[in-house]
Enzyme design. Structure first.
Site, PDB file in Angstrom:
ATOM      1  N   LYS A 125      -3.651  -4.349   3.161  1.00 44.65           N
ATOM      2  CA  LYS A 125      -2.460  -3.488   3.092  1.00 44.65           C
ATOM      3  C   LYS A 125      -2.495  -2.548   4.276  1.00 44.65           C
ATOM      4  O   LYS A 125      -3.573  -2.219   4.778  1.00 44.65           O
ATOM      5  CB  LYS A 125      -2.482  -2.664   1.813  1.00 44.65           C
ATOM      6  CG  LYS A 125      -1.122  -2.097   1.423  1.00 44.65           C
ATOM      7  CD  LYS A 125      -0.318  -3.095   0.651  1.00 44.65           C
ATOM      8  CE  LYS A 125       1.082  -2.628   0.355  1.00 44.65           C
ATOM      9  NZ  LYS A 125       1.753  -3.546  -0.596  1.00 44.65           N
ATOM     10  N   ASP A 165       6.968  -3.542   2.306  1.00 45.55           N
ATOM     11  CA  ASP A 165       6.691  -2.767   1.094  1.00 45.55           C
ATOM     12  C   ASP A 165       7.672  -1.585   1.182  1.00 45.55           C
ATOM     13  O   ASP A 165       8.702  -1.707   1.871  1.00 45.55           O
ATOM     14  CB  ASP A 165       5.209  -2.306   1.058  1.00 45.55           C
ATOM     15  CG  ASP A 165       4.784  -1.765  -0.310  1.00 45.55           C
ATOM     16  OD1 ASP A 165       4.470  -2.569  -1.194  1.00 45.55           O
ATOM     17  OD2 ASP A 165       4.784  -0.530  -0.514  1.00 45.55           O
TER      18      ASP A 165
HETATM   19  P1  NDP Z   1      12.065  -0.003  -1.059  1.00 43.53           P
HETATM   20  O1  NDP Z   1      11.685   0.891   0.077  1.00 43.53           O
HETATM   21  O2  NDP Z   1      13.060  -1.060  -0.855  1.00 43.53           O
HETATM   22  O3  NDP Z   1      12.553   0.894  -2.292  1.00 43.53           O
HETATM   23  C1  NDP Z   1      11.739   1.886  -2.820  1.00 43.53           C
HETATM   24  C2  NDP Z   1      12.502   2.598  -3.930  1.00 43.53           C
HETATM   25  O4  NDP Z   1      11.594   3.427  -4.652  1.00 43.53           O
HETATM   26  C3  NDP Z   1      13.589   3.515  -3.391  1.00 43.53           C
HETATM   27  O5  NDP Z   1      14.622   3.612  -4.326  1.00 43.53           O
HETATM   28  C4  NDP Z   1      12.837   4.843  -3.268  1.00 43.53           C
HETATM   29  O6  NDP Z   1      13.658   5.992  -3.323  1.00 43.53           O
HETATM   30  C5  NDP Z   1      11.948   4.798  -4.490  1.00 43.53           C
HETATM   31  N1  NDP Z   1      10.756   5.596  -4.237  1.00 43.53           N
HETATM   32  C6  NDP Z   1       9.812   5.365  -3.300  1.00 43.53           C
HETATM   33  N2  NDP Z   1       8.880   6.317  -3.322  1.00 43.53           N
HETATM   34  C7  NDP Z   1       9.255   7.169  -4.279  1.00 43.53           C
HETATM   35  C8  NDP Z   1       8.695   8.361  -4.793  1.00 43.53           C
HETATM   36  N3  NDP Z   1       7.556   8.852  -4.300  1.00 43.53           N
HETATM   37  N4  NDP Z   1       9.356   8.975  -5.819  1.00 43.53           N
HETATM   38  C9  NDP Z   1      10.499   8.482  -6.315  1.00 43.53           C
HETATM   39  N5  NDP Z   1      11.085   7.351  -5.868  1.00 43.53           N
HETATM   40  C10 NDP Z   1      10.461   6.725  -4.868  1.00 43.53           C
HETATM   41  O7  NDP Z   1      10.678  -0.597  -1.588  1.00 43.53           O
HETATM   42  P2  NDP Z   1      10.442  -1.878  -2.513  1.00 43.53           P
HETATM   43  O8  NDP Z   1      11.563  -2.058  -3.475  1.00 43.53           O
HETATM   44  O9  NDP Z   1      10.033  -2.987  -1.650  1.00 43.53           O
HETATM   45  O10 NDP Z   1       9.125  -1.420  -3.319  1.00 43.53           O
HETATM   46  C11 NDP Z   1       9.191  -0.801  -4.610  1.00 43.53           C
HETATM   47  C12 NDP Z   1       7.842  -0.945  -5.297  1.00 43.53           C
HETATM   48  O11 NDP Z   1       7.551  -2.349  -5.457  1.00 43.53           O
HETATM   49  C13 NDP Z   1       6.638  -0.364  -4.559  1.00 43.53           C
HETATM   50  O12 NDP Z   1       5.722   0.143  -5.506  1.00 43.53           O
HETATM   51  C14 NDP Z   1       6.031  -1.582  -3.862  1.00 43.53           C
HETATM   52  O13 NDP Z   1       4.651  -1.406  -3.605  1.00 43.53           O
HETATM   53  C15 NDP Z   1       6.256  -2.640  -4.927  1.00 43.53           C
HETATM   54  N6  NDP Z   1       6.243  -4.019  -4.469  1.00 43.53           N
HETATM   55  C16 NDP Z   1       7.072  -4.455  -3.493  1.00 43.53           C
HETATM   56  C17 NDP Z   1       7.048  -5.774  -3.076  1.00 43.53           C
HETATM   57  C18 NDP Z   1       7.986  -6.310  -2.051  1.00 43.53           C
HETATM   58  O14 NDP Z   1       7.956  -7.518  -1.819  1.00 43.53           O
HETATM   59  N7  NDP Z   1       8.835  -5.509  -1.438  1.00 43.53           N
HETATM   60  C19 NDP Z   1       6.109  -6.730  -3.667  1.00 43.53           C
HETATM   61  C20 NDP Z   1       5.325  -6.204  -4.766  1.00 43.53           C
HETATM   62  C21 NDP Z   1       5.400  -4.885  -5.123  1.00 43.53           C
HETATM   63  P3  NDP Z   1      13.924   6.831  -1.956  1.00 43.53           P
HETATM   64  O15 NDP Z   1      14.811   5.945  -1.137  1.00 43.53           O
HETATM   65  O16 NDP Z   1      14.565   8.093  -2.396  1.00 43.53           O
HETATM   66  O17 NDP Z   1      12.584   7.043  -1.319  1.00 43.53           O
HETATM   67  O1  2IT Z   2       2.662  -5.345  -2.925  1.00 47.83           O
HETATM   68  C1  2IT Z   2       2.978  -6.487  -2.509  1.00 47.83           C
HETATM   69  O2  2IT Z   2       2.569  -7.512  -3.045  1.00 47.83           O
HETATM   70  C2  2IT Z   2       3.883  -6.569  -1.356  1.00 47.83           C
HETATM   71  N1  2IT Z   2       4.344  -5.534  -0.864  1.00 47.83           N
HETATM   72  C3  2IT Z   2       4.232  -7.903  -0.761  1.00 47.83           C
HETATM   73  C4  2IT Z   2       3.120  -8.396   0.119  1.00 47.83           C
HETATM   74  C5  2IT Z   2       3.405  -9.655   0.906  1.00 47.83           C
HETATM   75  O3  2IT Z   2       2.547  -9.984   1.721  1.00 47.83           O
HETATM   76  O4  2IT Z   2       4.441 -10.290   0.710  1.00 47.83           O
END
Ligand code: NDP
Ligand code: 2IT
Length: 445
Positions: A125, A165
């Protein structure tokens, strides 16, 4: 003291103050107690002390200039945690809160998540404390180019393959891929989450959200139920939240909330496909705040609040770590919630996890429930190395197969160790054993 407690003490001393990292390690080690008892060879080879120490940690300066020409300095990181199963694989997070503890917890979780996918990927990561919010496209591009100028010497299609992420989506992956290609003079699958025109996979943008819903679908199936008629709350409004809503709605459920760091919107009528398209434009194109949803549609805005006070059958935390504390978990349970599928990484605090497990609800921990994203990244890597691409239907059906197999592997491990229905223990054990055995095979490295 047991071996897991001994090992946790060593990790706590060595990583003092790294709260999120220690939280993630403690949960995994607690689950492994009966496994290491049964397998003394893990203790002899000091597998727990080794698996909790990154193979390599990289930290670097990222200088760039904003649109006014002012010099800005951020910190860049990559934690190459474990390569027993394949090249390091895991996302990059750009958020002002990013620090060593947060990225180490994410890298550590990634080892077991990637193992569960059944694909050949190690765990890693990285990211930066850069805040993309409020930055122009050119500022984001200059930052990404500077970040990749250093990162490129550490990664490669067979070495370490980053992805997105929080704060890293298609735009950022594009800028970073362009810079990698320019510096290395090679067009290879060094990043996943690429656009379709230049090596991306169909369904990768949808995969984490869809996967978390497929995982919940499998959990519901153990009780002979489906999504039909279920009320669901979702936190976040980014990539994962958006496609979680799309799939739940398609399967007959009703999604009633979304949030961002400003607050939560509650739409009791449901966020239908038309409203979701509006949200996607708001968040992915206009990059606005979720509050605007309440101004635009008939919905309540809960300023500064999370969605967990809203009554629901199923909750999909899809924003960030520790977004469900003990009180939130109590509120969810009191309001009748009995399915929690974690799209986010470690969104439930230890108190919340204990409550969900004690009450025997259908609780899918992040390393199992959100593994669909990285699994589809693995499929993108395969397509890149074969120089071909699968159809939408092919990728979606592979994703469904992988989520079902993760569900079944976690359920089987929980059964084997006498805790049926405990997906936390099951996922930790099933993910761990394969990595630990591979580390034994590969000698003391
Ligand atoms: P995005 O940046 O697309 O969206 C993040 C969302 O979460 C936004 O709405 C953001 O609000 C909110 N957020 C982030 N930090 C905070 C905080 N500290 N407090 C409140 N709201 C918060 O990210 P993703 O959708 O890609 O990721 C969301 C989650 O999913 C994370 O935990 C990530 O690790 C996990 N994840 C993502 C994967 C992927 O493929 N993208 C895979 C597996 C897990 P704001 O815009 O106001 O910051
Ligand atoms: O937390 C996760 O699994 C991710 N943000 C996606 C990682 C990836 O390599 O697709």
């Amino acid at each position: 003291m047991s071996y897991t407690q001994d090992a946790f003490e060593v990790v706590s001393k060595r990583n003092a103050g790294e709260q999120e990292f220690l939280q993630a390690v403690k949960e995994v080690l607690d689950s492994l107690e009966p496994v290491v008892e049964k397998h003394p060879e893990y203790q002899e080879a000091r597998i727990l002390e080794r698996i909790t120490e990154p193979e390599r940690q990289i930290m670097f300066r990222v200088p760039w200039q904003n649109d006014k020409g002012e010099v800005q300095i951020n910190r860049g990181f990559r934690f190459e945690f474990n390569s027993a199963l394949g090249p390091y694989k895991g996302g990059l997070r750009f958020h002002p809160s990013v620090n060593q503890s947060i990225l180490k917890f994410l890298g550590f979780e990634q080892i077991f998540k990637n193992s569960l996918t059944t694909l050949p990927m190690g765990g890693g990561k990285g990211g930066s404390d850069f805040d993309p919010k409020g930055k122009s496209d050119t500022e984001v591009m200059r930052f990404c180019q500077s970040f990749m100028t250093e990162l490129q010497r550490h990664i490669g299609a067979n070495t370490d393959v980053p992805a997105g992420d929080i704060g890293v989506g298609g735009r950022e992956i594009g800028y970073m891929f362009g810079q990698y290609k320019r510096l290395r003079n090679e067009f290879v699958g060094v990043l996943t989450g690429k656009a379709l025109n230049w090596g991306g996979s169909l369904i990768r943008p949808e995969a984490t959200g869809y996967g978390s819903v497929y995982f919940a679908e499998q959990m519901l199936k153990t009780r002979g139920e489906t999504f039909e008629g279920k009320t669901c709350t979702i936190s976040g409004s980014g990539n994962v939240a958006q496609y979680t809503i799309e799939k739940i709605t398609e399967l007959g459920g009703t999604c009633v909330s979304l949030s961002d760091s400003g607050g939560t919107i509650h739409d009791a009528d449901g966020i239908d496909a038309e409203k979701l398209a509006w949200v996607m434009d708001l968040k992915n194109v206009r990059r606005g705040r979720i509050k605007e949803y309440a101004d635009n549609f008939k919905a309540t805005y809960l300023e500064g609040q999370r969605p967990w006070g809203i009554a629901c059958d199923c909750a999909f935390p899809s924003a960030t770590q520790n977004e469900i504390d003990g009180d939130d978990a109590k509120a969810l349970l009191e309001n009748g919630c009995y399915v929690v599928s974690e799209g986010a990484n470690m969104p439930s605090s230890p108190e919340a996890v204990d409550l969900f497990v004690d009450k025997k609800i259908l609780y899918g921990p992040g390393k199992a429930a959100n593994a669909g994203g990285v699994a589809t990244s693995g499929l993108e890597m395969s397509q890149n190395s074969m120089m071909m691409s699968w159809t939408r239907e092919e990728v979606d059906s592979k994703l469904q197969g992988i989520m079902t197999s993760i569900h079944d592997a976690a359920a089987a491990a929980a059964d084997e160790y006498g805790q049926p229905g405990n997906y936390v223990m099951g996922a930790n054990i099933a993910g761990f054993v394969k990595v630990a055995d591979s580390m034994l095979d590969q000698g003391l490295v």
